[in-house]
Design an enzyme around this catalytic site. Structure first.
Site, PDB file in Angstrom:
ATOM      1  CG  ASP A 128      -3.453   6.462 -37.626  1.00  0.00           C
ATOM      2  OD1 ASP A 128      -4.539   7.001 -37.899  1.00  0.00           O
ATOM      3  OD2 ASP A 128      -2.524   7.043 -37.048  1.00  0.00           O
ATOM      4  CG  ASP A 130      -3.182   5.255 -33.522  1.00  0.00           C
ATOM      5  OD1 ASP A 130      -4.055   6.140 -33.597  1.00  0.00           O
ATOM      6  OD2 ASP A 130      -2.187   5.197 -34.256  1.00  0.00           O
ATOM      7  CB  CYS A 146      -0.895   0.014   1.226  1.00  0.00           C
ATOM      8  SG  CYS A 146       0.071  -0.103   2.732  1.00  0.00           S
ATOM      9  CB  CYS A 199       4.290  -0.261   2.102  1.00  0.00           C
ATOM     10  SG  CYS A 199       3.071  -1.388   2.713  1.00  0.00           S
ATOM     11  CG  ASP A 255       1.605   7.166 -34.429  1.00  0.00           C
ATOM     12  OD1 ASP A 255       0.576   6.966 -33.754  1.00  0.00           O
ATOM     13  OD2 ASP A 255       1.892   8.260 -34.935  1.00  0.00           O
TER      14      ASP A 255
END
Lengths: 757, 125
Positions: free
Chosen positions: A442, A646, A17, A20, A642
């Site tokens: 893309d 994306d 946590c 810690c 890239d």
């Protein structure tokens, strides 16, 4: 002194946590000599600035342990290399031992075989006391059993105690049964004779089976070491030392593991770059083929990143260390490939299920074979026939081929992929890439370079092109605008002469002005010229309109108050894109493009690269939706992007291919990362995946075929029809060949070379 | 069918039954992980013809450290595979190899040797 401060990064273990983290931080801060300690709970790392005179890495570790946490000895690359070296050494030793055991077995088997054949020769039989011959054979077989074959028996016994049955179980039970039967026939032959049986011995079977299986193991081990050759080569690329510049300016060669974040490192021509960093001064061409697969050296200047293990070619430079050890690009690639090799392809599932139940099932089949032969064969031959078939079933049914079919192919191909700059995250990604029928690209940064470049340089009538370019470049060199950078790159490529510019002024949202060679030069959009009161001649205006209809950005140039020319700037298509797209199409894949640009620009680019279907004006958030749209058409989609904006689309696709471009290897969303910004990588990835899956299918086919035919034949299924029985020795030979042939088939992938358009 | 045949048949069938029961249906050795002071769940596993223990219970969301000690040279156990965690390790003979992982989901995750014959499983609760 401030410069004496050192920084250490520790991997903290056991923090559950945020409190810690603060606990560790406090403990570290209290340690004498520590100036600053920062613990990041999420990354589980502590970064500590300390005075080396008062604290050492060891005392820092101690402080962490005192706080109740552990320091993970994360193996840096060098120790990965060391560990690999140790494992290699052990394997080499095991290989030597195995060879020795094989030669002992083979040598003795070569004596035992002809001696056993004597009984086929009646003249010899009469002169030799069978009893003594059998004892002689027993003595010759014992070393084969106790020295060469010992491992099979201990391993089978260890496995039996764990309720695990491995391939050694089959060999141990098979050869053990043949040997024990022969032993009884040797020691108490009367027992057999009194029951009307000839006391036959099978020492030749025992010795030959052991020799053949050891031969198989020798060949298998030799082939197996070749499957990880690519990985070993990758680990071995790491530089051993670095030439660090000390604060006084003195240069010192230090072992790579002592290099710290922030160190300044010198690299001379022909040297390996020691670790990852940013160039501070100097320039050079660096061969990055080991990381990206790109064969041409990459030009590097101040501000550019360099990566460990790459090779400096021409110039000399100094770089500031930004990453060491496990954080370096090379270490990440090694880790990624290791992870992929640890994964299992879905195609393997059936083989896994079969393997799990295989050995005990075969033992049961062998027992039933024995019983059936014993019950059905004529009384005088029932025992030897039952025994021979029992042994044959056990020996032929080796699951090795099944077990080796997928992992060896995956090991070779992931290593091979890394060699060509294609990083495969796991075996599942490899299998998905094989099934793909649609590739969604893309546009920006994938098909195109993703940065503006000058496409048209149009001097106005009466202007000297070379002189104009010189003036323009002089102004733009002073500017930091991306369009200006494109103009400067263009001028440099045209080898335009340089000239000094004075009085540079950037005009926000419009352009820039400066004085070059005593002439006022203006570069910018049409508003800049309008506001300066410069009128565009009709011819220039028409040329500008033509450029605008091609979806290009137009820069207007004026010299000494006169319109002097136009510069068209656009994001240009990569040189390799057209060929790569054509290649993908010829592989039977449909290539679809997606872009945020207007339909006009999209159509322009699509036409240029030979794509017929495209999506224009796709907002960044809508990219994943387009992938879904294609999937709804029943397509299996590979998305290439890239990697920056994306990610959702990469994750949505059946397989995502991120173009890393050498910036961030750990691309969570993508199944495959391409180290080189080049569509050729997509071709390589899909081609590699196709070849790998083809190899795996062949392997599995042979393995299943071999076992599903081998077992019934060994059990004597063909005997009633053709009178065929499989000799256990032939079974041993076939078994030795099965795994070797699967391995050899996988090793063929080492010859993989990416298809060039 | 003579007496010998009947005996061989009965012994054979009994033996086959025993093999099936012994390898598939008998009880397995289970061990639960011991959490160390630092909160890491530690388990020592000996590799010798199999994994002992071969069923390991751990809690979800806490780091797990498995120490594999390979107590043999036999090649069958030289590789360890934990496909669900993308782990493939060489286990050098007579050495301890540490394997660290963080189980995020509950379930039973098998680990095997390179050929999938020696088997164990990590049970995440």
């Amino acid at each position: 002194m401030e410069t004496d401060l050192k920084t250490e990064t520790l991997d903290i273990e056991g923090m559950t946590c945020a409190s810690c983290a603060s606990f560790v931080e406090k403990s570290l801060a209290r340690t004498p000599g520590v100036q600053r300690a920062m613990v990041n709970f999420a990354t589980e790392k502590a970064t500590i600035d300390y005075l080396p005179a008062q604290a050492t890495p060891a005392t820092l570790r101690q402080a962490v342990v005192q706080a109740g946490y552990g320091v993970l000895e994360r193996a840096p690359d060098t120790s990965a290399a060391d560990r690999q070296a140790e494992i290699d050494q052990q394997k080499a030793h095991a290989y030597q031992q195995l060879r020795r055991r094989f030669w002992v077995a083979a040598g003795l088997a070569l004596i035992i075989m002809p001696l056993s054949m004597l009984m086929l020769w009646p003249a010899a039989m009469q002169r030799i006391n069978m009893q003594w011959l059998n004892y002689g054979l027993l003595l010759l077989t014992l070393p084969v059993l106790l020295y060469s074959g010992r491992e099979f028996y201990t391993s089978a016994w260890n496995g039996f105690r764990h309720r695990a049955a491995n391939m050694d179980t089959l060999i141990a039970v098979g050869t053990g049964a043949a040997f024990l039967y022969s032993l009884a026939a040797t020691v108490v032959p009367e027992f057999f004779r009194s029951r009307g049986l000839t006391p036959e011995v099978y020492y030749d079977t025992t010795a030959t089976i052991i020799a053949l299986i050891l031969l198989g193991k020798v060949l298998e081990l030799r082939a197996k070491t070749q499957t990880s050759a690519a990985m070993k080569a990758l680990i071995g690329l790491q530089a051993k030392t670095a030439r660090v510049v000390r604060p006084g300016g003195q240069e010192l060669d230090v072992p790579i593991e002592q290099v710290q974040l922030g160190d300044l490192v010198v690299v001379r021509p022909g040297e390996k770059v020691a670790t990852d960093g940013l160039i501070e001064e100097g320039h050079s061409a660096v061969d990055e083929a080991m990381l990206t697969g790109e064969s041409l050296p990459v030009e590097k200047k101040a501000g550019d990143p360099v990566f460990g293990a790459t090779l400096n070619k021409t110039g000399s430079f100094r770089f500031r260390v930004t990453k060491v050890g496990a954080d370096t690009m090379l270490a990440q690639i090694v880790k990624l490939v290791e992870d992929a090799q640890g994964s299992r392809a879905p195609i393997q599932r059936l083989a896994d299920k079969v393997s799990a139940i295989f050995v005990p099932t075969v033992v049961v089949i062998a027992i039933l074979t024995f019983v059936l032969w014993f019950d059905l064969a004529p009384i005088e031959t029932r025992l030897p026939l039952a025994l021979v078939n029992f042994v044959a079933v056990l020996i032929i049914a080796c699951p090795c081929a099944l077990g080796l079919a997928t992992p060896t192919a995956i090991m070779v191909s992931t290593g091979k992929g890394a060699e060509h700059g294609v990083l495969i995250r796991n075996a599942e990604a490899l299998e998905k890439a094989y099934q793909v029928n649609t590739v969604l690209l893309d546009k920006t940064g994938t098909i195109t370079r993703g940065e503006p470049a000058v496409t048209d340089f149009v001097p106005a009538a009466g202007q000297d092109a070379a002189r104009l370019l010189q003036l323009v470049a002089a102004v733009e060199r002073q500017s930091e605008h991306p369009l200006a950078a494109a103009v400067v790159r263009y001028a440099e490529a045209q080898q335009a002469a340089s000239a000094p510019a004075t009085g540079f002024r950037a005009i926000e949202g419009q352009g820039a002005e400066a004085t070059v060679n005593g002439q006022a030069v203006l570069i910018g959009n049409s508003r800049l010229l309008d506001e300066a009161g410069i009128v565009l001649p009709v011819a220039v205006r028409q040329q500008a309109d033509a450029l605008l209809t091609q979806a290009k950005t137009v820069l207007y140039v004026a010299v000494a108050g006169q319109a002097a020319g136009l510069i068209g700037v656009a994001d240009t298509v990569r040189d390799t894109s057209v060929a790569a797209i054509r290649r993908l199409q010829s592989m039977g894949l449909e290539v679809v493009m997606m872009t945020g640009d207007n339909p006009q620009t999209a159509a322009q680019v699509a036409r240029q690269v030979g794509i017929t279907r495209y999506f224009a004006e796709v907002l960044p958030g809508g990219k994943a939706g387009k992938v879904k749209e294609l999937q709804a058409e029943g397509r299996i989609v590979a998305m290439v992007g890239d990697g920056i904006n994306d990610a959702p689309a990469l994750a949505q696709a059946d397989i995502g291919l991120a173009m890393g471009g050498g910036t961030d290897v750990a691309m969570e969303a993508a199944g495959i990362t391409l180290m080189r910004s080049d569509l050729q990588g997509v071709v390589t990835a899909i081609e590699l995946s196709r070849q790998t899956i083809r190899t795996i299918k062949q392997n599995l086919f042979f393995a299943f075929l071999y076992n599903s035919l081998g077992i019934p034949i060994a059990a004597g299924l063909l005997y009633p029809v053709f009178g065929w029985l499989l000799s256990p020795m032939l079974a041993a030979g076939a078994m030795a060949l099965s795994s070797v042939s699967v391995l050899t088939n996988s090793l063929r992938l080492r010859g993989f070379t990416p298809l060039k358009p | 069918m003579d007496t010998v045949e009947i005996i061989v048949t009965l012994v054979g069938v009994a033996l086959a039954g025993f093999v099936l029961w012994y390898f598939f249906f008998s009880a397995r050795q289970t061990a639960s992980a011991v959490s160390s002071v630092s909160g890491v769940q530690e388990v020592d596993i000996t590799v010798k013809g199999g994994y002992s223990p071969d069923v390991i219970e751990v809690e979800r969301g806490k780091p797990v450290q498995l120490s594999f000690y390979r107590d043999e040279e036999n090649s069958c156990s030289e590789e360890l595979l934990m496909p669900d965690f993308h782990i493939r390790r060489d286990l050098p003979a007579f050495k301890t190899t540490l394997v660290e992982l963080l189980p995020q989901q509950a379930g039973t995750f098998p680990f095997t040797c390179g050929m999938g014959l020696l088997r164990g499983s990590l049970v995440v609760k």
